[in-house]
Write a protein that holds these residues in place. Sequence first.
Motif, PDB file in Angstrom:
ATOM      1  N   SER A  22      -1.252   1.428  83.500  1.00 16.53           N
ATOM      2  CA  SER A  22       0.151   0.998  83.537  1.00 16.53           C
ATOM      3  C   SER A  22       0.419  -0.053  82.468  1.00 16.53           C
ATOM      4  O   SER A  22      -0.469  -0.812  82.074  1.00 16.53           O
ATOM      5  CB  SER A  22       0.503   0.417  84.909  1.00 16.53           C
ATOM      6  OG  SER A  22       0.363   1.389  85.920  1.00 16.53           O
TER       7      SER A  22
ATOM      8  N   ARG B 232      -4.142  -7.320  77.824  1.00 13.59           N
ATOM      9  CA  ARG B 232      -4.421  -5.967  77.340  1.00 13.59           C
ATOM     10  C   ARG B 232      -3.245  -5.411  76.531  1.00 13.59           C
ATOM     11  O   ARG B 232      -3.440  -4.585  75.643  1.00 13.59           O
ATOM     12  CB  ARG B 232      -4.724  -5.040  78.520  1.00 13.59           C
ATOM     13  CG  ARG B 232      -6.041  -5.355  79.200  1.00 13.59           C
ATOM     14  CD  ARG B 232      -6.317  -4.414  80.347  1.00 13.59           C
ATOM     15  NE  ARG B 232      -7.603  -4.689  80.981  1.00 13.59           N
ATOM     16  CZ  ARG B 232      -8.126  -3.977  81.954  1.00 13.59           C
ATOM     17  NH1 ARG B 232      -7.466  -2.932  82.434  1.00 13.59           N
ATOM     18  NH2 ARG B 232      -9.298  -4.289  82.464  1.00 13.59           N
TER      19      ARG B 232
ATOM     20  N   ALA C 201      -1.545  -2.494  92.387  1.00 10.80           N
ATOM     21  CA  ALA C 201      -1.498  -2.913  90.977  1.00 10.80           C
ATOM     22  C   ALA C 201      -2.892  -2.962  90.370  1.00 10.80           C
ATOM     23  O   ALA C 201      -3.092  -2.585  89.201  1.00 10.80           O
ATOM     24  CB  ALA C 201      -0.823  -4.273  90.869  1.00 10.80           C
ATOM     25  N   GLY C 202      -3.868  -3.402  91.148  1.00  7.31           N
ATOM     26  CA  GLY C 202      -5.239  -3.439  90.642  1.00  7.31           C
ATOM     27  C   GLY C 202      -5.757  -2.049  90.301  1.00  7.31           C
ATOM     28  O   GLY C 202      -6.467  -1.872  89.296  1.00  7.31           O
TER      29      GLY C 202
ATOM     30  N   TYR D 206       2.261  -3.507  80.854  1.00  6.54           N
ATOM     31  CA  TYR D 206       2.483  -4.847  81.386  1.00  6.54           C
ATOM     32  C   TYR D 206       3.822  -4.959  82.120  1.00  6.54           C
ATOM     33  O   TYR D 206       3.869  -5.524  83.226  1.00  6.54           O
ATOM     34  CB  TYR D 206       2.384  -5.891  80.277  1.00  6.54           C
ATOM     35  CG  TYR D 206       2.833  -7.263  80.729  1.00  6.54           C
ATOM     36  CD1 TYR D 206       2.119  -7.965  81.693  1.00  6.54           C
ATOM     37  CD2 TYR D 206       3.999  -7.840  80.211  1.00  6.54           C
ATOM     38  CE1 TYR D 206       2.547  -9.212  82.135  1.00  6.54           C
ATOM     39  CE2 TYR D 206       4.427  -9.088  80.637  1.00  6.54           C
ATOM     40  CZ  TYR D 206       3.700  -9.766  81.607  1.00  6.54           C
ATOM     41  OH  TYR D 206       4.131 -11.001  82.040  1.00  6.54           O
TER      42      TYR D 206
ATOM     43  N   ILE E 181       3.403  -3.604  85.640  1.00  4.99           N
ATOM     44  CA  ILE E 181       2.638  -4.501  86.510  1.00  4.99           C
ATOM     45  C   ILE E 181       3.472  -5.736  86.851  1.00  4.99           C
ATOM     46  O   ILE E 181       3.442  -6.231  87.983  1.00  4.99           O
ATOM     47  CB  ILE E 181       1.310  -4.906  85.836  1.00  4.99           C
ATOM     48  CG1 ILE E 181       0.441  -3.668  85.565  1.00  4.99           C
ATOM     49  CG2 ILE E 181       0.543  -5.896  86.705  1.00  4.99           C
ATOM     50  CD1 ILE E 181       0.031  -2.909  86.806  1.00  4.99           C
TER      51      ILE E 181
ATOM     52  N   LEU F 218      -4.109 -10.632  87.815  1.00  2.00           N
ATOM     53  CA  LEU F 218      -3.821  -9.271  87.363  1.00  2.00           C
ATOM     54  C   LEU F 218      -2.741  -9.273  86.278  1.00  2.00           C
ATOM     55  O   LEU F 218      -2.828  -8.517  85.308  1.00  2.00           O
ATOM     56  CB  LEU F 218      -3.386  -8.408  88.545  1.00  2.00           C
ATOM     57  CG  LEU F 218      -4.483  -8.011  89.541  1.00  2.00           C
ATOM     58  CD1 LEU F 218      -3.874  -7.326  90.758  1.00  2.00           C
ATOM     59  CD2 LEU F 218      -5.510  -7.097  88.875  1.00  2.00           C
ATOM     60  N   LEU F 219      -1.735 -10.114  86.440  1.00  2.00           N
ATOM     61  CA  LEU F 219      -0.668 -10.191  85.436  1.00  2.00           C
ATOM     62  C   LEU F 219      -1.208 -10.731  84.114  1.00  2.00           C
ATOM     63  O   LEU F 219      -0.820 -10.258  83.040  1.00  2.00           O
ATOM     64  CB  LEU F 219       0.468 -11.074  85.958  1.00  2.00           C
ATOM     65  CG  LEU F 219       1.355 -10.412  87.018  1.00  2.00           C
ATOM     66  CD1 LEU F 219       2.172 -11.456  87.774  1.00  2.00           C
ATOM     67  CD2 LEU F 219       2.271  -9.389  86.366  1.00  2.00           C
TER      68      LEU F 219
ATOM     69  N   LEU G 218      -3.967  -0.858  86.994  1.00  2.00           N
ATOM     70  CA  LEU G 218      -3.996  -1.785  85.852  1.00  2.00           C
ATOM     71  C   LEU G 218      -4.366  -1.100  84.547  1.00  2.00           C
ATOM     72  O   LEU G 218      -3.778  -1.380  83.491  1.00  2.00           O
ATOM     73  CB  LEU G 218      -4.983  -2.920  86.148  1.00  2.00           C
ATOM     74  CG  LEU G 218      -4.994  -4.085  85.153  1.00  2.00           C
ATOM     75  CD1 LEU G 218      -3.653  -4.822  85.169  1.00  2.00           C
ATOM     76  CD2 LEU G 218      -6.130  -5.055  85.492  1.00  2.00           C
ATOM     77  N   ASP G 219      -5.316  -0.191  84.584  1.00  2.00           N
ATOM     78  CA  ASP G 219      -5.792   0.464  83.360  1.00  2.00           C
ATOM     79  C   ASP G 219      -4.823   1.504  82.820  1.00  2.00           C
ATOM     80  O   ASP G 219      -4.908   1.889  81.655  1.00  2.00           O
ATOM     81  CB  ASP G 219      -7.158   1.127  83.607  1.00  2.00           C
ATOM     82  CG  ASP G 219      -8.251   0.101  83.829  1.00  2.00           C
ATOM     83  OD1 ASP G 219      -8.095  -1.048  83.380  1.00  2.00           O
ATOM     84  OD2 ASP G 219      -9.253   0.449  84.487  1.00  2.00           O
TER      85      ASP G 219
ATOM     86  N   ALA H 200      -3.112  -7.872  82.519  1.00  2.00           N
ATOM     87  CA  ALA H 200      -2.201  -6.855  82.000  1.00  2.00           C
ATOM     88  C   ALA H 200      -1.537  -7.318  80.721  1.00  2.00           C
ATOM     89  O   ALA H 200      -1.404  -6.552  79.750  1.00  2.00           O
ATOM     90  CB  ALA H 200      -1.143  -6.519  83.052  1.00  2.00           C
TER      91      ALA H 200
END
Length: 217
Positions: free
Chosen positions: A143, A176, A136-137, A145, A148, A169-170, A140-141, A173
């Motif tokens: 995908s 963003r 997922a990390g 939300y 993720i 991370l969530l 992240l850029d 996401a």
Amino acid sequence: MSELFDEVDEEVRRDQFKKLWDQYSIYIIAGAFLIIAAVGGWRGYQYLEAKKAAEAGAAFDKAVELSEQNKHAEAEAAFADLAAKGPSGYRMLARLRAAGEVANRDPQAAAKMFDDIAADRGVGVEQQDLAKVRAAGLLLDTSSYPTILQRLEAVAAPGATYRHSARELLALAAFRANDMTAARQWLDMIANDAETPASMRSRAEAMQALLPPVAKS
């Protein structure tokens, strides 16, 4: 007279023992040899396993050293070889590190490798969760939300080993994606978890300060 009886009894016992020995000696000797062979075989197995573990440990350390020297192609090859041929104790670690090395040149390919680990039923739950977080990390850029969230929601559950990283991370996401409600939800979970690492708590507080007033806790 009693001495005579004692001598007779002793002679009888010797005759009985001789008969038993003549009848069963081959089995007794065979059994003794089997025990000796089994013990010797087990000791040999332990020695070979210890030797393999020592060799794998040295190979793993060498691969880590190559990675720290930014020799990522060589480190990737070393970890891949250990993942394929090493003892089970090092195989999973090597798979994770090999995927990490691939991430330096191809994040998408590395994410696929982590996904393969996460889907491997022969892998422990903690290793699966770590692989999910690492994948997922990397994605992240690129995908959404919801994507993720689908990947990490279970990993972020209370009590999960890697819940702190998954929640961070969530939150990123969601932020963003301009989903401030979701971002606040994950940041609050980070803040309210007594076991959240101090550095992560500080980052969560900094992110909370960026939320619009209506989305603040």
